[in-house]
Design an enzyme around this catalytic site. Structure first.
Site, PDB file in Angstrom:
ATOM      1  CD  GLU A  43      51.107  65.102 -30.275  1.00 22.48           C
ATOM      2  OE1 GLU A  43      50.895  64.660 -31.421  1.00 22.48           O
ATOM      3  OE2 GLU A  43      52.004  64.677 -29.515  1.00 22.48           O
ATOM      4  CE1 TYR A  45      28.838  49.189 -44.673  1.00 23.19           C
ATOM      5  CE2 TYR A  45      29.191  46.985 -45.546  1.00 23.19           C
ATOM      6  CZ  TYR A  45      28.525  48.202 -45.582  1.00 23.19           C
ATOM      7  OH  TYR A  45      27.559  48.429 -46.524  1.00 23.19           O
ATOM      8  CD  GLU A  74      54.508  54.081 -34.220  1.00 24.52           C
ATOM      9  OE1 GLU A  74      55.491  54.436 -34.876  1.00 24.52           O
ATOM     10  OE2 GLU A  74      53.918  54.846 -33.417  1.00 24.52           O
ATOM     11  CE  LYS A  96      49.905  62.812 -33.661  1.00 20.81           C
ATOM     12  NZ  LYS A  96      50.831  62.327 -32.636  1.00 20.81           N
TER      13      LYS A  96
END
Length: 119
Positions: free
Chosen positions: A21, A53, A73, A98
């Protein structure tokens, strides 16, 4: 509280606990819901009195593309803190997707959703 939502922000990041990863990276998708009072901006039709935004989207993508972390997290927390730096944003809900997580069984998505506020 009013809500401004951004859905499906995509960026390549190198987050995860496994070496593959970190080396190859993967696509992360982020959904945001920003809580703020839009009445002043609406009354004066003034962008300066609301959250821009487009700028938030660029900052979120920069966080995803930035320094790798082990956990989504942690990534969600960093995104939330970046959003709360904008004046007027009182609360933010962050959902990090993910979809290419290293799971050995068929699945559609993995998400972590957090809500943070100034209070």
């Amino acid at each position: 509280m009013d809500r401004v939502a951004l859905r499906g922000l995509k960026a390549r990041g190198y987050h995860g606990v496994f070496p593959k990863e970190r080396e190859e990276g993967q696509t992360f998708i982020v959904d945001l819901v920003l809580g703020l009072d839009t009445r002043p901006a609406a009354a004066d039709d003034d962008l300066a009195k609301t959250v821009h935004y487009g700028i938030v989207a660029e900052e979120v993508v920069a966080v995803v593309q930035g320094e790798p972390v082990d956990l989504i997290e942690t990534l969600a927390e960093r995104i939330a803190q970046a959003c709360l730096k904008h004046s007027g944003v009182e609360e933010v809900e962050v959902c990090v997707h993910k979809p290419d997580a290293p799971i050995t069984v068929p699945f559609d998505d993995v998400t972590v959703t957090i809500t943070r506020s100034r209070v």
